[in-house]
Design a protein around this motif. Structure first.
Motif, PDB file in Angstrom:
ATOM      1  N   ASP A   1      44.197  32.054  32.608  1.00 47.92           N
ATOM      2  CA  ASP A   1      43.357  32.069  33.820  1.00 47.92           C
ATOM      3  C   ASP A   1      43.014  30.696  34.383  1.00 47.92           C
ATOM      4  O   ASP A   1      42.512  30.595  35.486  1.00 47.92           O
ATOM      5  CB  ASP A   1      42.026  32.771  33.507  1.00 47.92           C
ATOM      6  CG  ASP A   1      42.125  34.263  33.766  1.00 47.92           C
ATOM      7  OD1 ASP A   1      43.206  34.714  34.202  1.00 47.92           O
ATOM      8  OD2 ASP A   1      41.121  34.961  33.524  1.00 47.92           O
ATOM      9  N   TYR A   2      43.245  29.637  33.633  1.00 47.80           N
ATOM     10  CA  TYR A   2      42.664  28.356  34.061  1.00 47.80           C
ATOM     11  C   TYR A   2      43.447  27.607  35.142  1.00 47.80           C
ATOM     12  O   TYR A   2      43.003  26.581  35.620  1.00 47.80           O
ATOM     13  CB  TYR A   2      42.426  27.428  32.874  1.00 47.80           C
ATOM     14  CG  TYR A   2      43.537  27.272  31.847  1.00 47.80           C
ATOM     15  CD1 TYR A   2      44.771  26.712  32.183  1.00 47.80           C
ATOM     16  CD2 TYR A   2      43.319  27.644  30.517  1.00 47.80           C
ATOM     17  CE1 TYR A   2      45.755  26.545  31.229  1.00 47.80           C
ATOM     18  CE2 TYR A   2      44.311  27.483  29.552  1.00 47.80           C
ATOM     19  CZ  TYR A   2      45.519  26.930  29.913  1.00 47.80           C
ATOM     20  OH  TYR A   2      46.499  26.766  28.958  1.00 47.80           O
TER      21      TYR A   2
ATOM     22  N   SER B   1      49.793  54.549  44.113  1.00 44.47           N
ATOM     23  CA  SER B   1      50.588  55.627  43.506  1.00 44.47           C
ATOM     24  C   SER B   1      51.953  55.131  43.027  1.00 44.47           C
ATOM     25  O   SER B   1      52.596  55.764  42.201  1.00 44.47           O
ATOM     26  CB  SER B   1      50.771  56.759  44.516  1.00 44.47           C
ATOM     27  OG  SER B   1      51.474  56.244  45.628  1.00 44.47           O
ATOM     28  N   GLU B   2      52.402  53.994  43.559  1.00 45.09           N
ATOM     29  CA  GLU B   2      53.729  53.490  43.156  1.00 45.09           C
ATOM     30  C   GLU B   2      53.647  52.539  41.960  1.00 45.09           C
ATOM     31  O   GLU B   2      54.659  52.116  41.427  1.00 45.09           O
ATOM     32  CB  GLU B   2      54.374  52.729  44.336  1.00 45.09           C
ATOM     33  CG  GLU B   2      54.606  53.587  45.569  1.00 45.09           C
ATOM     34  CD  GLU B   2      54.548  52.774  46.857  1.00 45.09           C
ATOM     35  OE1 GLU B   2      55.439  51.937  47.066  1.00 45.09           O
ATOM     36  OE2 GLU B   2      53.578  52.955  47.635  1.00 45.09           O
ATOM     37  N   LEU B   3      52.424  52.187  41.535  1.00 44.03           N
ATOM     38  CA  LEU B   3      52.261  51.180  40.472  1.00 44.03           C
ATOM     39  C   LEU B   3      52.221  51.829  39.093  1.00 44.03           C
ATOM     40  O   LEU B   3      51.882  53.001  38.954  1.00 44.03           O
ATOM     41  CB  LEU B   3      50.944  50.416  40.693  1.00 44.03           C
ATOM     42  CG  LEU B   3      50.776  49.702  42.029  1.00 44.03           C
ATOM     43  CD1 LEU B   3      49.373  49.120  42.146  1.00 44.03           C
ATOM     44  CD2 LEU B   3      51.818  48.594  42.167  1.00 44.03           C
ATOM     45  N   SER B   4      52.540  51.024  38.070  1.00 38.76           N
ATOM     46  CA  SER B   4      52.433  51.535  36.701  1.00 38.76           C
ATOM     47  C   SER B   4      50.954  51.707  36.363  1.00 38.76           C
ATOM     48  O   SER B   4      50.083  51.085  36.975  1.00 38.76           O
ATOM     49  CB  SER B   4      53.072  50.555  35.715  1.00 38.76           C
ATOM     50  OG  SER B   4      52.233  49.429  35.549  1.00 38.76           O
ATOM     51  N   LYS B   5      50.711  52.517  35.345  1.00 40.09           N
ATOM     52  CA  LYS B   5      49.323  52.803  34.943  1.00 40.09           C
ATOM     53  C   LYS B   5      48.617  51.504  34.553  1.00 40.09           C
ATOM     54  O   LYS B   5      47.460  51.267  34.911  1.00 40.09           O
ATOM     55  CB  LYS B   5      49.379  53.762  33.749  1.00 40.09           C
ATOM     56  CG  LYS B   5      48.079  54.447  33.479  1.00 40.09           C
ATOM     57  CD  LYS B   5      48.271  55.648  32.551  1.00 40.09           C
ATOM     58  CE  LYS B   5      46.986  55.884  31.796  1.00 40.09           C
ATOM     59  NZ  LYS B   5      47.109  55.840  30.358  1.00 40.09           N
ATOM     60  N   GLU B   6      49.339  50.657  33.830  1.00 40.13           N
ATOM     61  CA  GLU B   6      48.739  49.406  33.345  1.00 40.13           C
ATOM     62  C   GLU B   6      48.297  48.522  34.518  1.00 40.13           C
ATOM     63  O   GLU B   6      47.198  47.980  34.530  1.00 40.13           O
ATOM     64  CB  GLU B   6      49.756  48.665  32.479  1.00 40.13           C
ATOM     65  CG  GLU B   6      49.096  47.717  31.494  1.00 40.13           C
ATOM     66  CD  GLU B   6      50.124  46.898  30.719  1.00 40.13           C
ATOM     67  OE1 GLU B   6      51.327  47.235  30.769  1.00 40.13           O
ATOM     68  OE2 GLU B   6      49.695  45.921  30.094  1.00 40.13           O
ATOM     69  N   VAL B   7      49.189  48.385  35.494  1.00 47.24           N
ATOM     70  CA  VAL B   7      48.877  47.537  36.654  1.00 47.24           C
ATOM     71  C   VAL B   7      47.706  48.139  37.436  1.00 47.24           C
ATOM     72  O   VAL B   7      46.792  47.434  37.861  1.00 47.24           O
ATOM     73  CB  VAL B   7      50.124  47.370  37.552  1.00 47.24           C
ATOM     74  CG1 VAL B   7      49.770  46.685  38.860  1.00 47.24           C
ATOM     75  CG2 VAL B   7      51.193  46.565  36.805  1.00 47.24           C
TER      76      VAL B   7
ATOM     77  N   ASN C   1      42.593  41.605  37.170  1.00 47.36           N
ATOM     78  CA  ASN C   1      43.633  40.588  37.192  1.00 47.36           C
ATOM     79  C   ASN C   1      44.810  41.024  38.066  1.00 47.36           C
ATOM     80  O   ASN C   1      45.916  41.257  37.567  1.00 47.36           O
ATOM     81  CB  ASN C   1      44.097  40.321  35.743  1.00 47.36           C
ATOM     82  CG  ASN C   1      44.580  38.897  35.563  1.00 47.36           C
ATOM     83  OD1 ASN C   1      44.986  38.264  36.540  1.00 47.36           O
ATOM     84  ND2 ASN C   1      44.562  38.401  34.343  1.00 47.36           N
ATOM     85  N   PRO C   2      44.576  41.125  39.385  1.00 51.60           N
ATOM     86  CA  PRO C   2      45.624  41.694  40.253  1.00 51.60           C
ATOM     87  C   PRO C   2      46.915  40.882  40.231  1.00 51.60           C
ATOM     88  O   PRO C   2      48.000  41.436  40.374  1.00 51.60           O
ATOM     89  CB  PRO C   2      44.980  41.664  41.643  1.00 51.60           C
ATOM     90  CG  PRO C   2      43.890  40.641  41.568  1.00 51.60           C
ATOM     91  CD  PRO C   2      43.384  40.693  40.153  1.00 51.60           C
TER      92      PRO C   2
ATOM     93  N   GLY D   1      37.855  29.637  28.111  1.00 52.22           N
ATOM     94  CA  GLY D   1      38.929  28.751  28.557  1.00 52.22           C
ATOM     95  C   GLY D   1      40.139  29.512  29.073  1.00 52.22           C
ATOM     96  O   GLY D   1      40.568  29.334  30.206  1.00 52.22           O
ATOM     97  N   VAL D   2      40.698  30.374  28.248  1.00 52.48           N
ATOM     98  CA  VAL D   2      41.934  31.075  28.622  1.00 52.48           C
ATOM     99  C   VAL D   2      41.621  32.242  29.563  1.00 52.48           C
ATOM    100  O   VAL D   2      42.410  32.570  30.446  1.00 52.48           O
ATOM    101  CB  VAL D   2      42.667  31.560  27.349  1.00 52.48           C
ATOM    102  CG1 VAL D   2      43.884  32.396  27.701  1.00 52.48           C
ATOM    103  CG2 VAL D   2      43.075  30.364  26.488  1.00 52.48           C
ATOM    104  N   GLY D   3      40.432  32.852  29.383  1.00 50.65           N
ATOM    105  CA  GLY D   3      40.007  33.919  30.296  1.00 50.65           C
ATOM    106  C   GLY D   3      39.972  35.279  29.634  1.00 50.65           C
ATOM    107  O   GLY D   3      40.971  35.715  29.052  1.00 50.65           O
ATOM    108  N   ALA D   4      38.827  35.949  29.728  1.00 51.64           N
ATOM    109  CA  ALA D   4      38.611  37.202  29.007  1.00 51.64           C
ATOM    110  C   ALA D   4      39.562  38.318  29.451  1.00 51.64           C
ATOM    111  O   ALA D   4      39.887  39.194  28.663  1.00 51.64           O
ATOM    112  CB  ALA D   4      37.155  37.650  29.176  1.00 51.64           C
ATOM    113  N   SER D   5      40.038  38.267  30.711  1.00 51.15           N
ATOM    114  CA  SER D   5      40.879  39.380  31.176  1.00 51.15           C
ATOM    115  C   SER D   5      42.360  39.157  30.883  1.00 51.15           C
ATOM    116  O   SER D   5      43.191  40.009  31.156  1.00 51.15           O
ATOM    117  CB  SER D   5      40.685  39.579  32.684  1.00 51.15           C
ATOM    118  OG  SER D   5      41.335  38.525  33.373  1.00 51.15           O
ATOM    119  N   THR D   6      42.716  38.008  30.326  1.00 50.36           N
ATOM    120  CA  THR D   6      44.132  37.762  30.039  1.00 50.36           C
ATOM    121  C   THR D   6      44.586  38.603  28.844  1.00 50.36           C
ATOM    122  O   THR D   6      43.765  38.999  28.010  1.00 50.36           O
ATOM    123  CB  THR D   6      44.384  36.278  29.688  1.00 50.36           C
ATOM    124  OG1 THR D   6      43.608  35.956  28.526  1.00 50.36           O
ATOM    125  CG2 THR D   6      43.977  35.361  30.832  1.00 50.36           C
ATOM    126  N   ASP D   7      45.902  38.842  28.771  1.00 52.31           N
ATOM    127  CA  ASP D   7      46.447  39.553  27.609  1.00 52.31           C
ATOM    128  C   ASP D   7      46.127  38.790  26.335  1.00 52.31           C
ATOM    129  O   ASP D   7      45.800  39.375  25.308  1.00 52.31           O
ATOM    130  CB  ASP D   7      47.976  39.672  27.718  1.00 52.31           C
ATOM    131  CG  ASP D   7      48.378  40.782  28.672  1.00 52.31           C
ATOM    132  OD1 ASP D   7      47.478  41.480  29.174  1.00 52.31           O
ATOM    133  OD2 ASP D   7      49.595  40.937  28.911  1.00 52.31           O
TER     134      ASP D   7
END
Ligand code: HAM
Length: 409
Positions: free
Chosen positions: A262-263, A190-196, A203-204, A55-61
């Motif tokens: 995600d929904y 190269s300008e993005l944080s590691k997490e992003v 999950n772009p 429901g909420v989505g596996a890739s969400t925090d």
């Protein structure tokens, strides 16, 4: 021995002093929802883990790092609900509610659980108020619900409210947009944080939520879903906006608004208050036209929102006096039994009546009467007589003890 046990990290006790403000929110919400034709629904505090994964989505925090998940004694994977929408859609499917007149409109109130780093306004057990309408894709539903949350917050006296509004289109149009966004992000990797960088594929769109300067600068120029809506989605959104304009609800169009679940499809929105700190979201929601089918039910479009009770409490202006006793019964020597009997009689008649339960002197009882904010004190005298004292003016008169409750009620 002081403080041996403490409430677990990220949780809190609600003490009697604070509960009146919570009750005020509950009453205001319940009345508002009843007037709008929303019925109360309750769901279990825990559900099968898979419900939230799907429901909420596996890739969400929420699902990937914030769920309280455990195995029960029967070996099932169980999760304390991190939100209500998936549970309510599960109930809609389980009880065949698509056979009822549509949309089914419900509201919900209860604790939710997320393993987040606690800070002001952010807890691991917090309370949400939630509304959902399932079974209609009409833009009227979206507008009705935004107006309800706006009225709830304003009716409670919250100031500095800001409403952000956007549309995420349908899953199909978003799939195309996501590819465009991924290419854009890769071009600026190269300008993005590691997490992003690590979740460009999964999950772009969450890159819009990042708070590091590098990513923010990249996202300021990034393509927006709001500019890529398919015609039907754009028309749906325009109609939601027309209804909000008609109701005089002010909002900011914000193509960077992506919600953490995600929904969502089409309309999304979030209310914030500048009276809050970093955790500024009072509540948010949107449309989820594919969720019920995703959970194994019929094609049933839905829309809803949830607001955080603790956030509302933080933003609420200081309260006036809490309601105390209407009447305080003061007992002279030997009259304590009579005081209890009179307090019980008054309470039965619907009057808030207090009495001393700590063996105070008459003077101490008068002080206590003051503290409870009672308008009247009844003094039960040793000789069987009674006096009634107006606590405000100090006027005091004898009354016939047999007619006391008549006199007061
Ligand atoms: P959400 O944005 O995740 O949406 O949560 C809604 C509100 O719950 C937030 O705006 C915030 O006020 C409060 N909240 C969330 N996490 C915490 C926390 N850790 N501590 C305190 N308050 C918190 C949902 O939950 C969706 N189910 C809303 C929805 C309903 N969408 C469609 N229907």
């Amino acid at each position: 021995m002081a403080g041996r046990f403490q409430a677990p990290k990220g949780t809190f006790d609600v003490l009697p002093d604070e509960s009146a403000r919570r009750a005020r929110i509950h009453t205001a919400a319940a009345e508002l929802f009843a007037r709008a034709g929303y019925g109360r629904i309750e769901t279990p505090v825990f559900e099968d883990t898979e419900l939230f994964e799907r429901g909420v989505g596996a890739s969400t925090d929420i699902v990937s790092k914030e769920m309280f998940t455990f195995e029960d004694l029967g070996g099932r994977s169980i999760t304390l609900r991190p939100e209500a929408t998936a549970s309510i859609c599960r109930a809609y499917v389980e009880h065949g509610m698509h056979k009822l007149p549509q949309p089914v409109k419900v509201w919900w109130w209860g604790p939710a659980f997320r393993y987040e780093a606690p800070q002001a306004g952010r807890f691991r057990q917090f309370n949400q108020i939630d509304v959902e309408a399932i079974g209609s894709d009409s833009p009227l539903v979206d507008a009705e619900q935004v107006i309800m949350l706006d009225e709830l917050l304003r009716g409670l006296g919250i100031e500095g409210i800001r409403l952000r509004l956007s549309s995420l289109g349908t899953a199909e149009s978003r799939a195309e947009y996501r590819e465009e966004l991924k290419s854009y992000l890769r071009a600026h990797e190269s300008e993005l944080s590691k997490e992003v960088r690590g979740r460009i594929d999964a999950n772009p769109m969450r890159a819009f939520d990042a708070d590091d300067d590098g990513t923010r600068a990249v996202m300021a120029q990034a393509p927006r879903m709001l500019d890529r809506l398919a015609e039907a989605d754009a028309e749906h959104f325009a109609e939601v906006r027309r209804h909000l304009d008609g109701a005089g609800v002010e909002y900011e169009l914000d193509g960077t608004l992506v919600r953490g679940l995600d929904y969502y499809t089409r309309t999304v929105f979030e209310f914030e208050s500048d009276r809050l700190g970093a955790q500024s979201a009072l509540g948010g929601g949107g449309r989820y036209d594919g969720l019920v089918a995703e959970l194994g039910g019929p094609e049933a479009p839905g829309c809803g929102w949830a607001a955080g009770i603790e956030r509302i409490l933080l933003a609420l202006p200081a309260d006036g006096d809490e309601p105390g006793a209407d009447v305080f019964v003061v007992a002279e020597d030997g009259q304590r039994g009579r005081a209890l009997a009179l307090a019980v009689e008054l309470r039965r008649a619907g009057i808030a009546a207090g009495l001393d339960l700590a063996n105070r002197s008459v003077k101490g009882q008068m002080k206590q009467a003051n503290r409870t904010g009672a308008g009247l004190a009844v003094i039960l005298e040793q000789d069987g007589g009674a006096q009634v004292r107006d606590m405000e003016s100090g006027d005091q008169r004898s009354v016939d003890p047999g007619k006391l409750s008549e006199e007061i009620t």
